[in-house]
Design an enzyme around this catalytic site. Structure first.
Site, PDB file in Angstrom:
ATOM      1  CB  SER A  50      -0.947   0.022   1.188  1.00  0.00           C
ATOM      2  OG  SER A  50      -1.990  -0.871   0.963  1.00  0.00           O
ATOM      3  CE  LYS A  53      -3.800   0.544  -1.154  1.00  0.00           C
ATOM      4  NZ  LYS A  53      -4.504  -0.023   0.005  1.00  0.00           N
ATOM      5  CE1 TYR A 177      -4.982  -1.328  -4.317  1.00  0.00           C
ATOM      6  CE2 TYR A 177      -5.395  -3.695  -4.282  1.00  0.00           C
ATOM      7  CZ  TYR A 177      -5.178  -2.509  -3.614  1.00  0.00           C
ATOM      8  OH  TYR A 177      -5.151  -2.491  -2.239  1.00  0.00           O
ATOM      9  CE1 TYR A 225      -4.698   1.506   4.508  1.00  0.00           C
ATOM     10  CE2 TYR A 225      -3.182   0.326   5.933  1.00  0.00           C
ATOM     11  CZ  TYR A 225      -3.543   0.769   4.688  1.00  0.00           C
ATOM     12  OH  TYR A 225      -2.742   0.489   3.637  1.00  0.00           O
ATOM     13  CB  VAL A 243      -0.054  -5.805   4.257  1.00  0.00           C
ATOM     14  CG1 VAL A 243      -1.291  -5.286   4.923  1.00  0.00           C
ATOM     15  CG2 VAL A 243      -0.239  -6.057   2.799  1.00  0.00           C
TER      16      VAL A 243
HETATM   17  N1  GLN Z   1      -2.388  -5.303  -1.833  1.00  0.00           N
HETATM   18  C1  GLN Z   1      -2.849  -5.211  -0.489  1.00  0.00           C
HETATM   19  C2  GLN Z   1      -4.351  -5.405  -0.417  1.00  0.00           C
HETATM   20  O1  GLN Z   1      -5.028  -4.979  -1.275  1.00  0.00           O
HETATM   21  C3  GLN Z   1      -2.463  -3.891   0.069  1.00  0.00           C
HETATM   22  C4  GLN Z   1      -3.006  -3.637   1.460  1.00  0.00           C
HETATM   23  C5  GLN Z   1      -2.039  -2.938   2.361  1.00  0.00           C
HETATM   24  O2  GLN Z   1      -0.845  -2.859   2.105  1.00  0.00           O
HETATM   25  N2  GLN Z   1      -2.537  -2.472   3.474  1.00  0.00           N
HETATM   26  O3  GLN Z   1      -4.870  -5.992   0.490  1.00  0.00           O
END
Ligand code: GLN
Length: 289
Positions: A50, A53, A177, A225, A243
């Site tokens: 993420s 993003k 994505y 988050y 993650v």
């Molecule tokens: N690719 C992961 C997902 O969509 C990214 C989530 C994350 O890094 N928090 O669940």
């Protein structure tokens, strides 16, 4: 920190990430004078997930400007990164671009009107330019692994489509994505890639200063988050987690920091990474407050 042997657990819903040894750590700091300081496994590539993003949001804003905000909000969600409940209540407009639903929308915006291959090429090029390194690649096995188990994200994408907030077929947006989430970088590369967010002269200038401030504001309020408030309280600077155990944190005007430790806390953010940032910020007296 070193004495605490609870490293947390790696993400288990992406099989390729689940088998990574959580007891690893790396940090890289680039200061405003361009100096780079590293410690730990600073050249080990990891799945940035993420953290990308931030880059896809910068590209989406570059393509669509403020119109993007018709499709996605700018408020913290207070819910897990992959939560679906809010999306129904709020008629398919995700709270912010950093939760999964919001990032699926920004990816869809980056994709609009072209093939996934071309959108991914732009994302990879943006990151390489930001990092000043061409040795940054997507790990296809991680993308495939997530795609094979990505029921949540499929649910989110179809939900978005049902509210008419997806321009491309869900599989196509999700394929893009998953692939940009599967970008791999070392902390050295990630800290360099974050230089443009410091907002100081002499660093790569990829977006306007006004946009740098806004990206940082969103990182602070939404980058972790439902753990964003806790991160702001403990660390006190904008940050974006993934993650894969990476965090990119920015001290505006002063430094870009990348940490990596694959064990996660209950919010899905790097456990040791967060602790290290808290210690570093305190010792350096780095805070935006
Ligand atoms: N690719 C992961 C997902 O969509 C990214 C989530 C994350 O890094 N928090 O669940």
């Amino acid at each position: 920190m070193r004495r605490d042997d609870n490293w947390g657990c790696p993400a288990d819903y992406i099989p390729e990430l689940a088998r990574i040894d959580p007891a690893q750590f790396a940090i890289a700091v680039v200061t405003a004078d361009g100096k780079l300081h590293t410690a730990g496994d600073a050249d080990t590539p990891f799945s940035v997930q993420s953290v990308t993003k931030v880059f896809t949001l910068a590209i989406a804003l570059g393509r669509s400007g403020d119109q993007l905000w018709q499709r996605v909000g700018r408020e913290p969600s207070g819910l897990a990164f992959n939560s679906i409940v809010q999306l129904e209540r709020e008629a398919g407009r995700p709270r912010n671009p950093f939760i999964n639903a919001g990032a699926i929308v920004t990816t869809d915006e980056v994709l609009a009107g072209r093939a996934p291959r071309d959108a991914l090429a732009e994302i990879v090029q943006f990151v390489r330019t930001a990092a000043g390194s061409d040795d940054i690649h997507i790990n296809d096995a991680v993308a495939a692994s997530e795609n094979a188990h990505g029921h949540r994200n499929y649910a989110l994408a179809h939900f978005l489509a049902s509210f008419d907030n997806l321009r491309n077929p869900p599989e196509m947006t999700l394929g893009t994505y998953f692939h940009h989430c599967a970008l791999e970088m070392s902390v050295r590369q990630l800290a360099q890639a974050g230089r443009f967010l410091m907002g100081v002269p002499g660093m790569p200038r990829l977006v306007s200063m006004a946009r740098v401030r806004r990206l940082n504001a969103l990182m602070l309020t939404c980058g972790h988050y439902d753990g964003s408030g806790d991160f702001a309280y403990r660390v006190g600077i904008p940050g974006k987690s993934g993650v894969g155990g990476g965090i990119l944190a920015i001290v505006p005007g002063k430094a870009a920091i990348a940490v990596w430790s694959p064990g996660l806390n209950r919010y899905g953010n790097s456990r040791k990474g967060t602790e290290a940032l808290a210690v570093l910020a305190r010792k350096m007296n780095w805070s935006i407050f």
